[in-house]
Design a protein around this motif. Structure first.
Motif, mmCIF file in Angstrom:
data_model
loop_
_atom_site.group_PDB
_atom_site.id
_atom_site.type_symbol
_atom_site.label_atom_id
_atom_site.label_comp_id
_atom_site.label_asym_id
_atom_site.label_seq_id
_atom_site.Cartn_x
_atom_site.Cartn_y
_atom_site.Cartn_z
ATOM 1 N N LEU A 1 83.753 27.181 18.980
ATOM 2 C CA LEU A 1 85.297 28.130 19.311
ATOM 3 C C LEU A 1 85.047 29.396 20.184
ATOM 4 C CD1 LEU A 1 88.643 27.735 18.261
ATOM 5 C CD2 LEU A 1 87.521 30.259 17.750
ATOM 6 N N GLU A 2 84.132 30.353 19.631
ATOM 7 C CA GLU A 2 83.977 31.556 20.279
ATOM 8 C C GLU A 2 83.255 31.295 21.634
ATOM 9 O OE1 GLU A 2 84.949 34.341 19.222
ATOM 10 O OE2 GLU A 2 85.857 33.725 17.496
ATOM 11 N N GLU A 3 82.309 30.331 21.630
ATOM 12 C CA GLU A 3 81.440 30.314 22.962
ATOM 13 C C GLU A 3 82.660 29.679 24.000
ATOM 14 O OE1 GLU A 3 78.391 27.173 25.300
ATOM 15 O OE2 GLU A 3 78.198 27.398 22.924
ATOM 16 N N THR A 4 83.617 28.718 23.374
ATOM 17 C CA THR A 4 84.747 28.461 24.181
ATOM 18 C C THR A 4 85.638 29.616 24.763
ATOM 19 O OG1 THR A 4 84.542 26.395 23.126
ATOM 20 C CG2 THR A 4 86.592 26.703 24.422
ATOM 21 N N LYS A 5 85.944 30.317 24.184
ATOM 22 C CA LYS A 5 86.479 31.773 24.467
ATOM 23 C C LYS A 5 85.888 32.351 25.672
ATOM 24 C CE LYS A 5 88.856 32.966 20.063
ATOM 25 N NZ LYS A 5 89.044 34.019 19.115
ATOM 26 N N SER B 1 87.045 31.313 41.689
ATOM 27 C CA SER B 1 86.798 30.051 42.200
ATOM 28 C C SER B 1 87.163 28.911 41.104
ATOM 29 C CB SER B 1 85.243 29.874 42.683
ATOM 30 O OG SER B 1 84.711 30.042 41.373
ATOM 31 N N TYR B 2 87.633 29.327 39.954
ATOM 32 C CA TYR B 2 87.849 28.305 38.771
ATOM 33 C C TYR B 2 89.273 28.423 38.630
ATOM 34 C CZ TYR B 2 83.174 27.267 37.704
ATOM 35 O OH TYR B 2 81.585 26.799 37.708
ATOM 36 N N PRO B 3 90.075 27.089 38.466
ATOM 37 C CA PRO B 3 91.371 27.385 38.060
ATOM 38 C C PRO B 3 91.582 27.692 36.458
ATOM 39 C CG PRO B 3 90.471 25.042 37.919
ATOM 40 C CD PRO B 3 89.371 25.880 38.564
ATOM 41 N N PHE B 4 92.564 28.558 36.169
ATOM 42 C CA PHE B 4 92.710 28.835 34.913
ATOM 43 C C PHE B 4 94.185 28.678 34.525
ATOM 44 C CE2 PHE B 4 94.076 32.393 31.945
ATOM 45 C CZ PHE B 4 93.561 32.023 30.999
ATOM 46 N N LYS B 5 94.328 28.219 33.221
ATOM 47 C CA LYS B 5 95.633 28.021 32.635
ATOM 48 C C LYS B 5 95.775 29.174 31.485
ATOM 49 C CE LYS B 5 96.590 23.369 34.437
ATOM 50 N NZ LYS B 5 97.405 22.454 34.388
ATOM 51 N N PRO B 6 96.689 29.866 31.678
ATOM 52 C CA PRO B 6 96.898 30.793 30.312
ATOM 53 C C PRO B 6 97.152 30.352 29.107
ATOM 54 C CG PRO B 6 98.015 31.566 32.205
ATOM 55 C CD PRO B 6 97.498 30.184 32.623
ATOM 56 N N ASN B 7 97.652 29.055 29.161
ATOM 57 C CA ASN B 7 98.165 28.595 27.648
ATOM 58 C C ASN B 7 96.869 27.924 26.982
ATOM 59 O OD1 ASN B 7 97.728 26.268 29.554
ATOM 60 N ND2 ASN B 7 99.039 24.809 28.356
ATOM 61 N N LEU B 8 95.507 27.823 27.703
ATOM 62 C CA LEU B 8 94.372 27.383 27.040
ATOM 63 C C LEU B 8 93.950 28.319 26.133
ATOM 64 C CD1 LEU B 8 92.615 25.448 29.945
ATOM 65 C CD2 LEU B 8 93.792 24.512 27.776
ATOM 66 N N GLU C 1 94.925 29.916 18.780
ATOM 67 C CA GLU C 1 95.710 29.370 17.563
ATOM 68 C C GLU C 1 94.887 28.572 16.874
ATOM 69 O OE1 GLU C 1 98.976 26.981 18.754
ATOM 70 O OE2 GLU C 1 99.727 28.668 19.922
ATOM 71 N N LEU C 2 93.900 27.670 17.436
ATOM 72 C CA LEU C 2 92.879 26.853 16.952
ATOM 73 C C LEU C 2 92.025 27.784 16.039
ATOM 74 C CD1 LEU C 2 91.798 24.080 16.279
ATOM 75 C CD2 LEU C 2 90.398 24.254 18.345
ATOM 76 N N GLY C 3 91.417 29.137 16.537
ATOM 77 C CA GLY C 3 90.803 29.844 15.973
ATOM 78 C C GLY C 3 91.273 30.314 14.470
ATOM 79 N N LEU C 4 92.363 30.551 14.472
ATOM 80 C CA LEU C 4 93.335 31.116 13.356
ATOM 81 C C LEU C 4 93.289 29.970 12.248
ATOM 82 C CD1 LEU C 4 96.476 32.938 14.710
ATOM 83 C CD2 LEU C 4 94.307 33.873 13.741
ATOM 84 N N ILE C 5 93.443 28.832 12.540
ATOM 85 C CA ILE C 5 93.316 27.524 11.737
ATOM 86 C C ILE C 5 91.991 27.490 11.044
ATOM 87 C CG2 ILE C 5 93.645 25.180 11.423
ATOM 88 C CD1 ILE C 5 95.787 25.413 13.859
ATOM 89 N N ILE C 6 90.836 27.427 11.958
ATOM 90 C CA ILE C 6 89.613 27.371 11.553
ATOM 91 C C ILE C 6 89.226 28.372 10.841
ATOM 92 C CG2 ILE C 6 87.136 27.295 12.314
ATOM 93 C CD1 ILE C 6 87.985 25.568 14.832
ATOM 94 N N SER D 1 95.840 30.882 24.897
ATOM 95 C CA SER D 1 96.633 30.808 23.533
ATOM 96 C C SER D 1 96.402 29.810 22.433
ATOM 97 C CB SER D 1 98.159 30.979 23.969
ATOM 98 O OG SER D 1 98.569 29.763 24.472
ATOM 99 N N LYS D 2 95.929 28.474 23.183
ATOM 100 C CA LYS D 2 95.761 27.529 22.382
ATOM 101 C C LYS D 2 94.453 27.646 21.803
ATOM 102 C CE LYS D 2 99.271 24.563 23.221
ATOM 103 N NZ LYS D 2 100.279 24.207 22.411
ATOM 104 N N ILE D 3 93.554 28.101 22.259
ATOM 105 C CA ILE D 3 92.032 28.454 21.544
ATOM 106 C C ILE D 3 92.324 29.280 20.473
ATOM 107 C CG2 ILE D 3 90.990 29.932 23.084
ATOM 108 C CD1 ILE D 3 89.508 26.833 21.897
#
Length: 90
Positions: A40-44, A55-62, A68-73, A64-66
């Motif tokens: 998860l930390e690497e994904t962040k 050059s990379y697309p970025f979606k801000p909701n990703l 949220e997942l971190g809080l759960i883990i 926030s989702k990661i």
């Protein structure tokens, strides 16, 4: 390169959580969840690079989702560790 790394670390989170569901022991469950937390930390990290790179697309909701997942883990890990230690001490 970034996209491949993001795909690997992002999917590894789910794979390790899935493995944890069939852990051989509480210690094994905690170990697999710790690996999921590391992924998860690497994904962040890769998401931050995507956010900064033009050059990379970025979606801000990703992001926030990661988070949220971190809080759960991390909650699962903290409660599992506490229960495991209690079991060892009693």
């Amino acid at each position: 390169m970034i996209a491949n790394q993001l795909l690997k670390s992002g999917t590894s989170i789910g794979a390790n959580i899935h493995e944890a569901q069939n852990a051989e022991s509480k210690a094994d469950f905690i170990h697999k969840m710790k690996i999921a937390a590391k992924e998860l930390e690497e994904t962040k990290y890769w998401l931050i690079l995507c956010e900064k790179a033009a050059s990379y697309p970025f979606k801000p909701n990703l992001k926030s989702k990661i988070n949220e997942l971190g809080l759960i883990i991390y909650k699962i890990l903290s409660s599992s560790k506490a229960k495991y230690l209690f079991t060892l001490l009693h």
